[in-house]
Design an enzyme around this catalytic site. Structure first.
Site, PDB file in Angstrom:
ATOM      1  N   HIS A 155       0.804  -1.221   0.000  1.00  0.00           N
ATOM      2  CA  HIS A 155       0.000   0.000   0.000  1.00  0.00           C
ATOM      3  C   HIS A 155       0.838   1.273   0.000  1.00  0.00           C
ATOM      4  O   HIS A 155       0.301   2.350  -0.240  1.00  0.00           O
ATOM      5  CB  HIS A 155      -0.938   0.004   1.207  1.00  0.00           C
ATOM      6  CG  HIS A 155      -2.041  -1.007   1.115  1.00  0.00           C
ATOM      7  ND1 HIS A 155      -3.320  -0.678   0.750  1.00  0.00           N
ATOM      8  CD2 HIS A 155      -2.041  -2.350   1.314  1.00  0.00           C
ATOM      9  CE1 HIS A 155      -4.077  -1.767   0.745  1.00  0.00           C
ATOM     10  NE2 HIS A 155      -3.324  -2.795   1.082  1.00  0.00           N
ATOM     11  N   ASP A 363       3.926   9.375  -1.535  1.00  0.00           N
ATOM     12  CA  ASP A 363       2.752   8.660  -1.057  1.00  0.00           C
ATOM     13  C   ASP A 363       2.462   7.506  -1.995  1.00  0.00           C
ATOM     14  O   ASP A 363       2.630   7.638  -3.217  1.00  0.00           O
ATOM     15  CB  ASP A 363       1.538   9.594  -1.003  1.00  0.00           C
ATOM     16  CG  ASP A 363       0.683   9.373   0.234  1.00  0.00           C
ATOM     17  OD1 ASP A 363       0.744   8.269   0.806  1.00  0.00           O
ATOM     18  OD2 ASP A 363      -0.046  10.301   0.622  1.00  0.00           O
TER      19      ASP A 363
END
Length: 467
Positions: A155, A363
């Site tokens: 993730h 991110d």
């Protein structure tokens, strides 16, 4: 139908909508297959005995959790997962604690998870492991004789090979990744970093259509950008709590243009850089003074770690200086909140905002960007200012993409967003929403599991069983 087994560091009850879109999406597949969700309970065990397995039913889904003792928690979770892997995977070698010996605890907990999970598995299970806490889990399961298909999804970002290779034992970590049948990443950039690494360091050979021969087995690697449940989030936007928040924000800021930032307090999120860009906006464009207000929510995160304490103090100092230098009796440029805001209220805040600032330094994806788009009124939508270093930037090309390290450039983009004509805002939003709707969280779930099912058919010659 094969049963789905989800393994993650933390377990969520998929019946609770507050758990978010990921839990809801996984819950659908788990419900359909009578699945199992396994992970850490979030609790610390007392004494020296091996932690007990806690099992409960959430409808047709079995939730199974184990406690950790204090030593394992400090080594596996605080030390290695968040003290080594998190900073390195976010390109912050300077913040990684390589010398503390946490790796043994990290492996020990993954071994314990494998031992506790194995007796619960059924022969035709399909196992889906999530995130950086559990990279070696498949290797540990294989060592115990597990032959089921195992997929893995990261993730967070995966750094380039030279940064990844700075981790002592990086070869062991990547060999662990290669014990999975399918390895998924948030972006094509992360996928390319993995492929570059296994070719250079492990002499992997391409086997066509995303497959590689490495360590005497075939694996599939690809990008599967995670989405949100657009319909579910739009439903939350129309619900009473969000609607009340929207009306309140519109009343209280009727003479202002709202900007919003919603982040965990983390050095990867670029919060000080964002504040400097907002300060530059006020300095360079005087017309924004008294007309623009930034609401910045920074949820608490790992505040016992010095790096987080430092960024908290820096952020508070910047917000204070901006308000002190530019604020008026009837206007504060920055409304800063160091706390969590309920998920049910956030869509109303998003919808009331003219601009969202999603400007991380790095991110994996960033779902706030996608939630902001989903919450907008298509007739009068806001504008997304998005860091090019967020995984979401690969998909959301109609956002205003910025380099968060470029203070003046980011300030100029924010000014452009505040001045953008309605027609252009509508066109950009229409394209962004179409992308979100096509590549939603259900697409993400289905496409990954389809690849994993096809990998099973390729390896065993058996028909692919759709979950």
């Amino acid at each position: 139908m094969s049963r789905l087994v989800v393994v993650s560091n933390r377990v969520a009850d998929p019946r609770k909508t507050a758990a978010g879109g990921l839990a809801v999406a996984l819950g659908e597949v788990l419900n359909n297959s009578g699945g199992l969700w396994f992970g850490w309970s979030g609790k610390l065990a007392e004494g020296d005995a091996e932690p007990q397995l806690n099992v409960q039913q959430a409808g047709p889904v079995t939730l199974a959790t184990v406690d950790l003792d204090r030593e394992d928690y400090e080594a596996y979770y605080v030390g290695y997962s968040n003290g080594v892997l998190w900073p390195v995977f976010h390109y912050r070698l300077d913040l990684a604690d390589f010398d503390a010996g946490y790796i043994e605890g990290y492996r020990r907990v993954n071994q314990m998870f494998a031992r506790r999970l194995l007796p619960m598995l059924q022969p035709d299970d399909v196992i889906w492991v999530h995130d950086y806490h559990l990279i070696p889990l498949a290797a540990e399961l294989r060592a115990l004789g597990c032959t089921q298909r195992i997929g893995y999804f990261l993730h967070i970002p995966l750094p380039p090979p030279l940064i990844l290779a700075a981790i002592p034992g990086h070869d062991w970590l990547v060999k662990g990744l290669c014990s999975y049948d399918v390895v998924g990443f948030q972006s094509e950039a992360d996928h390319e970093h993995f492929c570059d690494y296994i070719q250079a360091e492990a002499k992997a050979q391409p086997a066509g259509e995303g497959r590689w021969r490495v360590f005497n087995r075939t694996i599939h690697a690809g990008a599967y950008p995670i989405g949100i449940d657009v319909q579910e989030f739009r439903g939350v936007t129309e619900a009473p709590e969000a609607a009340e928040m929207y009306e309140r924000m519109k009343r209280e800021y009727s003479r202002r243009k709202l900007l919003v930032g919603v982040d965990r307090l983390d050095y990867s999120k670029g919060l000080p850089q964002r504040m400097r860009a907002f300060r530059e906006l006020l300095r360079r464009y005087p017309e924004t003074r008294q007309s623009a207000t930034l609401i910045q929510i920074a949820s608490p995160s790992r505040e016992d770690v010095s790096a987080y304490t430092d960024i908290l103090h820096e952020l508070e100092s910047l917000c204070g200086s901006i308000n002190g230098n530019y604020g008026e009796l009837d206007w504060m440029p920055v409304r800063y909140m160091h706390r969590t805001v309920a998920r049910a209220r956030l869509p109303g805040l998003y919808r009331a905002s003219r601009v969202a600032l999603v400007t991380p330094l790095r991110d994996g994806m960033n779902l706030v960007a996608k939630e902001f788009i989903a919450a907008q009124d298509p007739e009068d939508p806001g504008v997304l200012v998005l860091s090019r270093f967020a995984g979401a930037a690969e998909q959301l090309k109609e956002a205003l993409l910025v380099n968060p390290y470029d203070t003046e450039g980011t300030a100029a983009a924010i000014h452009l967003a505040l001045q953008m004509p309605l027609e252009e805002r509508r066109e950009r939003h229409q394209s962004l929403l179409a992308t979100l709707t096509r590549y939603d969280v259900h697409w993400w779930c289905d496409s990954f599991l389809q690849t994993l099912g096809q990998a099973e058919a390729e390896e065993t010659g058996t028909p692919w069983l759709r979950l």
